[in-house]
Design a protein around this motif. Structure first.
Motif, PDB file in Angstrom:
ATOM      1  N   PHE A  55      14.588  -5.109 -10.556  1.00  0.00           N
ATOM      2  CA  PHE A  55      14.098  -3.784 -10.180  1.00  0.00           C
ATOM      3  C   PHE A  55      12.951  -3.334 -11.082  1.00  0.00           C
ATOM      4  O   PHE A  55      12.175  -2.450 -10.705  1.00  0.00           O
ATOM      5  N   ASN A  56      12.836  -3.947 -12.265  1.00  0.00           N
ATOM      6  CA  ASN A  56      11.744  -3.628 -13.188  1.00  0.00           C
ATOM      7  C   ASN A  56      10.655  -4.703 -13.176  1.00  0.00           C
ATOM      8  O   ASN A  56       9.725  -4.634 -13.985  1.00  0.00           O
ATOM      9  N   ALA A  63       6.700  -9.104  -3.893  1.00  0.00           N
ATOM     10  CA  ALA A  63       7.303 -10.021  -2.919  1.00  0.00           C
ATOM     11  C   ALA A  63       7.960  -9.250  -1.777  1.00  0.00           C
ATOM     12  O   ALA A  63       7.816  -9.612  -0.604  1.00  0.00           O
ATOM     13  N   ILE A  64       8.673  -8.169  -2.103  1.00  0.00           N
ATOM     14  CA  ILE A  64       9.322  -7.357  -1.072  1.00  0.00           C
ATOM     15  C   ILE A  64       8.275  -6.681  -0.202  1.00  0.00           C
ATOM     16  O   ILE A  64       8.394  -6.647   1.038  1.00  0.00           O
ATOM     17  N   LYS A  65       7.223  -6.148  -0.822  1.00  0.00           N
ATOM     18  CA  LYS A  65       6.166  -5.474  -0.056  1.00  0.00           C
ATOM     19  C   LYS A  65       5.488  -6.450   0.897  1.00  0.00           C
ATOM     20  O   LYS A  65       5.293  -6.139   2.085  1.00  0.00           O
ATOM     21  N   ASN A  66       5.151  -7.646   0.402  1.00  0.00           N
ATOM     22  CA  ASN A  66       4.517  -8.652   1.251  1.00  0.00           C
ATOM     23  C   ASN A  66       5.432  -9.065   2.405  1.00  0.00           C
ATOM     24  O   ASN A  66       4.980  -9.228   3.544  1.00  0.00           O
ATOM     25  N   THR A  67       6.712  -9.229   2.108  1.00  0.00           N
ATOM     26  CA  THR A  67       7.661  -9.652   3.135  1.00  0.00           C
ATOM     27  C   THR A  67       7.820  -8.583   4.204  1.00  0.00           C
ATOM     28  O   THR A  67       7.834  -8.888   5.406  1.00  0.00           O
ATOM     29  N   MET A 261      19.825 -15.049  -7.562  1.00  0.00           N
ATOM     30  CA  MET A 261      20.913 -14.611  -6.692  1.00  0.00           C
ATOM     31  C   MET A 261      20.926 -13.090  -6.528  1.00  0.00           C
ATOM     32  O   MET A 261      21.286 -12.578  -5.467  1.00  0.00           O
ATOM     33  N   ALA A 262      20.524 -12.374  -7.559  1.00  0.00           N
ATOM     34  CA  ALA A 262      20.424 -10.915  -7.436  1.00  0.00           C
ATOM     35  C   ALA A 262      19.361 -10.558  -6.397  1.00  0.00           C
ATOM     36  O   ALA A 262      19.563  -9.674  -5.547  1.00  0.00           O
ATOM     37  N   ALA A 263      18.228 -11.265  -6.435  1.00  0.00           N
ATOM     38  CA  ALA A 263      17.186 -11.045  -5.429  1.00  0.00           C
ATOM     39  C   ALA A 263      17.676 -11.454  -4.041  1.00  0.00           C
ATOM     40  O   ALA A 263      17.327 -10.811  -3.038  1.00  0.00           O
TER      41      ALA A 263
END
Length: 288
Positions: A55-56, A63-67, A261-263
């Motif tokens: 989260f930091n 990566a989340i934004k691109n996805t 795994m957290a991701a």
């Protein structure tokens, strides 16, 4: 009755065991590993440290934004183009089976092989795409080596890749529409546009809902296309990194399986939420 139930469970047992071992257990294992630190052979409990780390981590949010951008743009655009092409082939073109086979061929071809071909097409110096753009006196960007163009390149490739599966499924759905609907519409003088929007699209809603679900899930899991386009990297300076590429990098390259795994857990929740919203939306559209 009880005898039949026992036989049913006996026949279901291999499938249940298979699903448990290769679907349910990996999900539970990934969830437990997300709370562990250390190497893969020396894991230890570290609470929510992995979640605090991702989260930091600016790279995780990139990566989340691109996805998300990839899914939001490529899925509806690709599906709209697929519907248009499927309708043209079904309504206007002879020898439909030939075109179906032609469109389906990329789906059964290795993504890596197609990605290598597209890497040459997207080449900024001698690529076919830029050659065409220059002939039309349009800007010819550096699709591969310009960080600002990485996501655009992935989206274009993703839209093209999705056409094969979508068109074949839509062609099958178009064949199942009762031709009497169109006959009656012709009797009342309906135009081609009216028939498309008032008959074809409503009849395709279940198929579109299915394709949306499959495409959304596939979009959030994009990895191979990025790997193939950028020769094993995620673009210049990881500008084209995606959620799965981030997970792979943390697990295989950096060697922090707990962080990976957290991701994975966060990506699983995002896919679950996106699929839920999409299905609710399509259900309302179908009811209307």
């Amino acid at each position: 009755m009880k005898t039949n139930q026992k036989k049913a469970w006996l026949f279901l047992a291999p499938t249940i065991i298979f699903v448990t071992l290769f679907s349910i257990y990996p999900i539970l294992r990934a969830f437990s590993m997300s709370f562990q630190g250390g190497s893969l052979i020396d894991l230890h409990w570290n609470g929510f440290s992995n979640y605090q780390y991702i989260f930091n981590d600016p790279e995780f949010w990139l990566a989340i934004k691109n996805t998300v951008l990839y899914a939001v743009i490529s899925v509806p655009v690709g599906l709209a183009i697929s519907i248009m092409l499927a309708w043209i082939i079904f309504d206007k073109v002879k020898h439909k089976s030939f075109f179906e086979t032609t469109f389906f061929m990329p789906y059964v071809t290795s993504t890596i092989a197609i990605g290598i071909v597209f890497r040459y097409i997207f080449n900024g110096d001698y690529g076919m795409l830029n050659f065409v753009l220059r002939c039309l006196h349009l800007p010819a960007p550096d699709w591969i080596d310009d960080p600002a163009m990485s996501l655009t390149t992935i989206i274009i490739f993703g839209i093209w890749s999705s056409l094969a599966f979508n068109i074949v499924i839509l062609m099958g759905a178009l064949r199942n529409i009762d031709p009497n609907f169109y006959t009656i519409a012709d009797m009342f003088g309906a135009s081609g546009r009216d028939k498309f929007w008032r008959i074809t699209i409503p009849q395709l809603v279940p198929t579109i809902a299915f394709l949306l679900t499959m495409n959304v899930i596939g979009a959030f899991k994009i990895y191979t296309s990025v790997y193939a386009l950028f020769n094993g990297q995620a673009g210049v300076g990881n500008s084209g990194t995606t959620a799965v590429f981030y997970i792979y990098n943390k697990f295989q390259i950096v060697g922090t399986p707990g962080v990976a795994m957290a991701a994975t857990v966060i990506l699983f929740l995002i896919i679950l939420f996106a699929t839920f919203l999409q299905r609710k939306m399509m259900k309302k559209i179908g009811e209307n």
